[in-house]
Design an enzyme around this catalytic site. Structure first.
Site, PDB file in Angstrom:
ATOM      1  N   ASP A 186       0.830  -1.202   0.000  1.00  0.00           N
ATOM      2  CA  ASP A 186       0.000   0.000   0.000  1.00  0.00           C
ATOM      3  C   ASP A 186       0.871   1.261   0.000  1.00  0.00           C
ATOM      4  O   ASP A 186       1.783   1.393   0.810  1.00  0.00           O
ATOM      5  CB  ASP A 186      -0.885  -0.053   1.260  1.00  0.00           C
ATOM      6  N   HIS A 227      -4.333   4.473   6.819  1.00  0.00           N
ATOM      7  CA  HIS A 227      -3.188   4.006   6.030  1.00  0.00           C
ATOM      8  C   HIS A 227      -1.875   4.393   6.694  1.00  0.00           C
ATOM      9  O   HIS A 227      -1.748   5.479   7.257  1.00  0.00           O
ATOM     10  CB  HIS A 227      -3.243   4.596   4.618  1.00  0.00           C
TER      11      HIS A 227
END
Length: 557
Positions: free
Chosen positions: A195, A368
């Site tokens: 990611d 995130h």
């Protein structure tokens, strides 16, 4: 056409999620077996008129034949929203954690698809699909029950992080499995797909618990109704607010279809705990004193039909907002939604509400990982090949640069491969490389239709939006083809200076065209319709410089 040849190498291709936010989908193939990781959607820009969602082009999967399994990392829309569209191409099971699968079930019901192939899995479990052994690894994110994947293939282990941050004080006590990532790094990893969303944020991303202090201040200072808008999948945020509501003596109402549905699912599975007597229905909000109510609503992105947008313009059946009320937007603005969010905040402010958002108080934390967490992932896994995923190209490129620094001095130095959607990655005994391009693109979905929107439909919608609609209404004698009365021209979205005179001239043109047409043309509705359309379009283009959509209506009498 179905491919019949068999690969003796590992082939991996991203069908979405690279160079963009959303539509995350990755296909892995060995021999005749293909598995797909995630099936996400992207929400459209305003210029995509009437489009509700966008999914990746699935041509590559149809070329592969049938997909052996669909594997899901977590329950956010950009990872599961496309499942109903992909499932017809999947022969085997759909693997995911309990919450992820529970969030998919209503989507399948809406599309008339049975959920009998949904197979729940838990972290540290393994499943086997042909030559693939898929291991699920616990990660922390902004929604419970998230996993990364370690996919054991004949070419080596492929680690796919999914969306993650390293939350060391998770609300549910389920910690990021650092140990398993370290073990995989020790035994050897072929490729890491990681990611990249927050690579441009320095340091570490905060824990979900960081918002508690700001919300405690809000609960303490608010003298009226408290309305918090968040993503319907923000289960952790829901739990924090429910606990605070119980502490400060407020009742909790979930407002908006997505919020109500997801809270019910989370409660049923034990991911959301609400003390007895705290929850009320949205229809009961008005029966309690304003200072005793907390509403959790959808609409944090300014969506026109979401609960908060309707509350802001006093169009909600049960929830009203006024002076002394406080509205909190507890979500990050998705790029492109700023104007819509600002419009909603302005409506709320006009009604006297105190509007609080991330720029004013710390009411949101990202799900995130930031730069240091992404560095830690690279250091733990130590792959032979590193492929940044999930983000626009600038994020992927920055992640690659950061990885170069992390890998400095390492021997052998891992190879970094920057890829885009459709790049065919091949891994074998020799190494890894981009070996071609798969067909990729976007499919536009209109939820009110049967599904896919063709290019010509979107073109016509843009045409109507830019130049308007002109409807000439003409009555013709069915036997003789003679014009009956004066033609009428109706316009919508077409405004010009001296438009009345222009329309009168257009009506005279229609009369002349019909008079000059042969009897055969006048009595053939298809021919006369097309003739009037062509002549009237030419007339408006010459006289106004515009190209309105012309739709003749011929009445035979």
């Amino acid at each position: 056409m179905v491919r019949t040849h068999v690969f003796t190498m590992l082939e991996i291709v991203a069908l979405g999620g690279l160079g963009e936010f959303g539509m995350n989908m990755l296909a892995l193939s060995w021999g005749g077996t293909t598995i797909v990781v995630d099936a996400g959607v992207m929400f459209p820009d305003p210029e995509l008129l009437g489009v509700d969602r966008i999914i990746p082009d699935l041509t590559y999967l149809t070329q592969k034949g049938r997909v052996a399994a669909l594997v899901l990392t977590h329950g956010h829309e950009d990872h599961i929203g496309g499942v109903p569209h992909v499932l017809p191409l999947v022969d085997g099971p759909v693997y995911g954690t309990a919450l992820t699968l529970a969030l998919i079930e209503p989507k399948l019901e809406e599309h008339g698809i049975e959920g009998t192939r949904l197979v729940p899995v838990r972290p540290r479990e393994r499943v086997t699909v042909g030559p693939f052994a898929i291991e699920f690894i616990r990660v922390t994110h902004s929604i419970p029950d998230c996993v990364a994947l370690a996919i054991h293939t004949p070419a080596g282990v492929v680690v796919h992080t999914g969306d993650f941050k390293i939350d060391q004080t998770p609300i549910d006590g389920q910690h990021f499995d650092v140990h398993r990532f370290a073990e995989l790094g020790t035994t050897g990893v072929l490729a890491l797909f990681a990611d990249s969303t927050n690579i441009d944020r320095r340091g570490f991303t905060g824990s979900e618990l960081e918002v508690v202090e700001a919300f405690e201040e809000i609960f303490t200072s608010s003298t009226g109704k408290l309305i918090v808008a968040a993503f319907a999948s923000s289960i952790y945020r829901m739990q924090i607010l429910v606990d605070l509501a119980a502490q400060f003596g407020r009742k909790v109402a979930f407002v908006g279809r997505g919020m109500m549905r997801n809270s019910e699912i989370a409660m049923r599975l034990g991911y959301l705990r609400i003390p007895p007597g705290v929850q009320i229905r949205d229809s009961e909000v008005g029966t309690y004193p304003a200072q005793d109510v907390l509403c959790m609503a959808t609409g944090s992105q300014g969506e026109p039909m979401a609960a908060l947008s309707r509350i802001a313009i006093d169009d909600h059946r049960h929830v009203k907002v006024g002076p002394n009320d406080t509205v909190v937007l507890s979500a990050r603005a998705i790029p492109g939604n700023e104007k819509a969010i600002g419009r909603v905040m302005n409506h709320l402010a006009r009604r006297g509400a105190d509007v609080i958002y991330e720029g004013i108080k710390h009411v949101h934390v990202s799900g995130h990982g930031s730069e240091e967490e992404l560095k830690l992932m690279l250091s733990l896994v130590r792959p032979r090949f590193f492929i940044p995923v999930h983000g626009e190209f600038r994020q992927l490129s920055q992640h690659a640069r950061i990885a170069e620094r992390v890998f400095t001095g390492r021997d052998p130095k891992p190879e970094i491969i920057l890829t885009e959607n459709g790049d065919l990655l091949q891994f074998d005994g020799v190494g890894g490389r981009i070996a071609g391009k798969a067909p990729v693109g976007r499919i536009l979905i209109d939820d009110t239709r049967t599904g896919e929107i063709g290019d010509e439909v979107l073109r016509d919608r843009r045409h109507l939006a830019e130049d308007g609609l002109v409807i000439p209404v003409v009555a013709i004698n069915k036997q003789t083809g003679v014009l009956e009365g004066v033609p009428d021209i109706i316009t919508r979205g077409f405004v010009m200076e001296n438009s009345q005179a222009l329309l009168a001239d257009g009506a005279r043109l229609l009369t002349e065209v019909i008079a000059q047409a042969s009897v055969e043309e006048r009595t053939d509705q298809g021919l006369i319709t097309e003739k009037l359309r062509v002549e009237l379009r030419r007339f408006f283009r010459k006289r106004s410089g515009r190209r309105p959509f012309v739709l003749p209506v011929i009445m035979e009498i």
